[in-house]
Design a protein around this motif. Structure first.
Motif, short mmCIF file in Angstrom:
data_model
loop_
_atom_site.label_atom_id
_atom_site.label_comp_id
_atom_site.label_asym_id
_atom_site.label_seq_id
_atom_site.Cartn_x
_atom_site.Cartn_y
_atom_site.Cartn_z
N SER A 81 50.12 44.92 46.61
CA SER A 81 49.23 46.07 46.41
C SER A 81 47.76 45.65 46.29
O SER A 81 46.86 46.40 46.66
N ALA A 82 47.52 44.45 45.78
CA ALA A 82 46.14 44.02 45.51
C ALA A 82 45.23 44.05 46.74
O ALA A 82 44.08 44.50 46.64
N TYR A 85 43.80 47.50 47.24
CA TYR A 85 42.78 47.85 46.24
C TYR A 85 41.46 47.15 46.56
O TYR A 85 40.39 47.74 46.48
N MET A 89 37.89 48.83 47.41
CA MET A 89 36.75 48.60 46.51
C MET A 89 35.59 47.93 47.21
O MET A 89 34.54 47.71 46.62
N ILE A 114 39.97 45.16 37.58
CA ILE A 114 39.52 44.94 38.96
C ILE A 114 39.60 43.47 39.36
O ILE A 114 39.94 43.14 40.49
N LYS A 117 43.16 42.21 40.31
CA LYS A 117 43.55 42.59 41.67
C LYS A 117 42.89 41.69 42.71
O LYS A 117 43.51 41.31 43.71
#
Length: 308
Positions: A81-82, A85, A89, A114, A117
């Motif tokens: 998933s990181a 993200y 971002m 943050i 991740k």
């Protein structure tokens, strides 16, 4: 004694009170707190364990680890998933400056959200790991509970330096082995077996230890190894006979079945293939796997022997 009673009673009752109002296991550590009267009593402080950890444990005991939100039932692994993200971002170039800003403001948990991740998405990004380590360090310094503090400080060390090299700690002392039942050791073999290596294989082994008059059926089927104490199969593929005192040498990795056979201390009757399949599927465990991303074992870490 009254203080200790009230600490644990309040923890249990208040957490369940909040749970019955919809506070979940993923929120409770940010909601629950001791009453002021207990906070002012030194004996009620988090010298062992912590309110954050124990409040979650109460919900886990009664309701389980899931918060009933389907989004958290089968979440992606952090490493999967990181990257999404980080992409959304704007990449490391935006995340690191924001992480530094949050760090300077003392908003450490927001920074963790943050930066963790980013480190999962880019485990070789040492700049990101060093900043996350700085954040963990500050959180650790502020924690009263030694176990919580050490968790953050250990993670900070591993992010900066990787896992330390050296021999893995061994708990297989002679006294420990003697205290382990044969049944427990057979259960451990079932855990040590790499099930992906035994697909489609089936066998039954009789194990006999004459000196303590124990006997077991050890069966491989459906890629799982199980055992039954006190029984023997009529049509076993292999029967292994070895005194318990000699088996303990195998249990403690001080000998192998091959060496015991050569010494006349063990006998195999039947098809040796069953044992060979089992031995080839065994994996030795060492506690040197990473718990934070990018802290892979350095060269020189020990490799445990497979338990046969």
């Amino acid at each position: 004694m009254r203080t200790q009673r009230d600490v644990y009673a309040h923890l249990n009752n208040e957490v369940l009170h909040l749970a019955n109002q919809g506070v979940t296991i993923n929120e409770i550590h940010n909601v629950y707190s001791l009453p002021e009267s207990l906070k002012q009593n030194w004996a009620a402080h988090s010298y062992h364990g912590s309110e954050e950890h124990n409040s979650r444990a109460v919900i886990n005991r009664y309701l389980g680890y899931w918060d009933a939100n389907p989004a958290t039932l089968m979440p992606l692994s952090p490493a999967d998933s990181a990257p999404l993200y980080v992409e959304m971002m704007g990449g490391a170039g935006k995340i690191i400056p924001k992480g530094k800003e949050l760090y300077n403001k003392g908003e450490y948990f927001a920074a963790v959200e943050i930066l963790n991740k980013l480190v999962y998405a880019e485990p070789e990004n040492q700049k990101a790991k060093d900043l996350l380590a700085d954040v963990y360090e500050q959180i650790g310094y502020q924690k009263e509970s030694p176990s919580v503090r050490n968790s953050f400080l250990a993670a900070a060390y591993e992010l900066r330096n990787g896992l330390p090299p050296g021999e893995a700690v061994s708990s297989a002392s002679a006294d420990t082995i003697r205290g382990m039942s044969t049944e427990l050791w057979l259960d451990f073999l079932g855990i040590s077996m790499d099930s992906s290596k035994v697909g489609g294989q089936e066998f039954v082994i009789n194990l006999v230890t004459p000196d303590n008059k124990e006997k077991f059926i050890v069966e491989l089927s459906n890629s799982v190894l199980t055992n039954i104490k006190g029984e023997q199969a009529e049509k076993a593929d292999l029967t292994i006979t070895v005194d318990r005192k000699d088996l303990e040498k195998v249990m403690g990795a001080a000998a192998t079945f091959d060496s015991l056979i050569k010494e006349g201390k063990a006998t195999f009757e039947g098809d040796h293939k069953a044992f060979d399949v089992l031995r080839e599927a065994m994996v030795g465990f060492t506690p040197d796997f990473e718990m934070v991303p990018g802290a892979s074992p350095k060269k020189g870490t020990s490799q445990a022997k497979a338990p046969l």
